[in-house]
Design an enzyme around this catalytic site. Structure first.
Site, mmCIF file in Angstrom:
data_model
loop_
_atom_site.group_PDB
_atom_site.id
_atom_site.type_symbol
_atom_site.label_atom_id
_atom_site.label_comp_id
_atom_site.label_asym_id
_atom_site.label_seq_id
_atom_site.Cartn_x
_atom_site.Cartn_y
_atom_site.Cartn_z
ATOM 1 N N CYS A 1 -6.458 -40.862 -8.663
ATOM 2 C CA CYS A 1 -7.545 -40.045 -9.208
ATOM 3 C C CYS A 1 -8.829 -40.109 -8.355
ATOM 4 C CB CYS A 1 -7.802 -40.431 -10.664
ATOM 5 S SG CYS A 1 -8.563 -39.108 -11.585
ATOM 6 N N HIS B 209 -2.835 -41.560 -14.205
ATOM 7 C CA HIS B 209 -3.154 -42.874 -14.777
ATOM 8 C C HIS B 209 -1.986 -43.254 -15.670
ATOM 9 C CE1 HIS B 209 -7.306 -42.570 -13.449
ATOM 10 N NE2 HIS B 209 -7.358 -41.345 -13.946
HETATM 11 N N1 GLN Z 1 -14.619 -38.543 -11.468
HETATM 12 C C1 GLN Z 1 -13.427 -37.841 -11.060
HETATM 13 C C2 GLN Z 1 -13.152 -36.569 -11.878
HETATM 14 O O1 GLN Z 1 -13.601 -36.466 -12.995
HETATM 15 C C3 GLN Z 1 -12.215 -38.747 -11.172
HETATM 16 C C4 GLN Z 1 -11.946 -39.218 -12.578
HETATM 17 C C5 GLN Z 1 -10.887 -40.303 -12.650
HETATM 18 O O2 GLN Z 1 -10.749 -41.136 -11.757
HETATM 19 N N2 GLN Z 1 -10.150 -40.306 -13.781
HETATM 20 O O3 GLN Z 1 -12.436 -35.699 -11.399
#
Ligand code: GLN
EC number: 6.3.5.13
Length: 255
Positions: free
Chosen positions: A97, A202
Site C-alpha cells: 500500500c 493488507h
Molecule cells: N495513504 C495512502 C492512500 O490512502 C496509503 C494508505 C495505506 O497504506 N493503506 O492511498
C-alpha cells in the site's frame, strides 16, 4: 545445510497499518518451522542504511498519508539508493500500500504537494480528491506473475485513496476477481518488478496467502546461496480456513 536469512523491516513504527506487521510474523514463523535461521533488522527513521546490504528480504508496510510523508522523506534521502540496488540485484521484497506508492515515481495525496517516490517501481499514484470514495474492502485476485505461482488465488483487504497506474517497465501482479485493486479501473492488483512485489493487500497479505510468503522465502534463500531449493510443506489448514471464510463472504467459489 542450515540457511540464514536477514529480513529488513522498514519503518516498523510508522508503516504498519492494518496489521501489516503480521507479514513479518508470518515470514519469521515459516522460516523457523523449516529451521531457517531468520533475523529481523528494524530499519527506522533513526537508523542509517549500513545494515541493509546484508539483508536478503525487504518488507515495508502501509500507512496513513502523514506517516507516509514522514517515512518517504527519510526513505528517499537515506534508504532508497541502497534498496534500489538490492531490488536491481534481484533481492526479493514486499511493499504494501503506502510502501507500494512510495517506491513508485510519486504519490499525489488529495491535498498538499506530490510526495516524491524512489522510482524503484515504474508507477504513479494519484488520489482523485476528497470527494472520491476510498477503495475499501475484501479483494480476491488471480496471480499473473511470478511464473512459479501464476494462477494462484490471492485474497486481502484494501483501504486506500490513491489510484495506482503502472508504467511499461513493470508487470501487474494479479487480475482482480472481486474488489478494486490498483485503481478500480484496469482490474489489475499490485505489481512485480524482478523479485520485488507491490500490493494493496493488507490483511495481512502473507498469512492469508502462504504461497506468496513461501515464494519470497524461497527466492531469498536461492538468491543468497546461489542455488535452487525446495521448501518443506507446512500445515496451512488455518490459513485455508481463513481463506475459505473470506471467499464465502465474497460469494467466490474456492478451489
Ligand atoms: N495513504 C495512502 C492512500 O490512502 C496509503 C494508505 C495505506 O497504506 N493503506 O492511498
Amino acid at each position: 545445510m542450515n540457511y540464514k536469512l536477514n529480513i529488513a523491516w522498514l519503518y516498523p513504527d510508522l508503516m504498519s497499518t492494518y496489521g501489516d506487521r503480521g507479514n513479518i510474523i508470518c515470514l519469521t514463523k515459516r522460516c523457523r518451522e523449516r529451521a531457517i535461521d531468520v533475523t529481523v533488522k528494524y530499519i527506522t527513521l533513526e537508523t542509517n542504511n549500513l545494515s541493509l546490504p546484508e539483508c536478503n528480504l525487504i518488507f515495508m508496510g502501509g500507512a496513513q498519508d502523514r506517516q507516509q510523508k514522514l517515512a518517504s522523506e527519510d526513505f528517499l534521502r537515506v534508504k532508497a539508493p541502497v534498496i534500489k540496488t538490492m531490488v536491481e540485484n534481484n533481492i526479493p521484497a514486499l511493499f504494501v500500500c503506502a510502501a507500494y506508492q512510495t517506491v513508485g515515481h510519486y504519490y499525489r495525496p488529495y491535498k498538499g504537494k506530490d510526495i516524491k517516490g524512489a522510482s524503484i517501481f515504474d508507477l504513479v499514484t494519484v488520489h482523485p480528491g476528497d470527494q472520491a470514495k476510498r477503495l475499501i474492502g475484501n479483494v480476491a485476485a488471480r496471480l499473473l506473475v511470478p511464473s512459479e505461482i501464476k494462477g494462484e488465488l490471492i485474497i486481502g483487504f484494501e483501504n486506500h485513496g490513491g489510484r495506482t497506474t503502472l508504467g511499461n517497465n513493470i508487470k501487474p501482479l494479479a487480475k482482480v476477481i472481486s474488489g478494486r485493486g490498483n485503481n478500480g479501473r484496469d482490474l489489475y492488483e499490485g505489481a512485480l518488478y524482478k523479485n520485488a512485489v507491490g500490493s494493496y493487500f493488507h490483511g495481512p497479505i502473507l498469512p492469508k496467502n502462504p504461497v506468496l510468503a513461501d515464494w519470497l522465502i524461497k527466492k531469498a534463500v536461492e538468491i543468497k546461496y546461489g542455488k535452487k531449493i525446495k521448501l518443506a510443506l507446512l500445515n496451512d489448514n488455518l490459513a485455508d480456513l481463513a481463506r475459505k471464510s473470506i471467499l464465502r463472504k465474497m460469494n467466490i467459489n474456492y478451489d
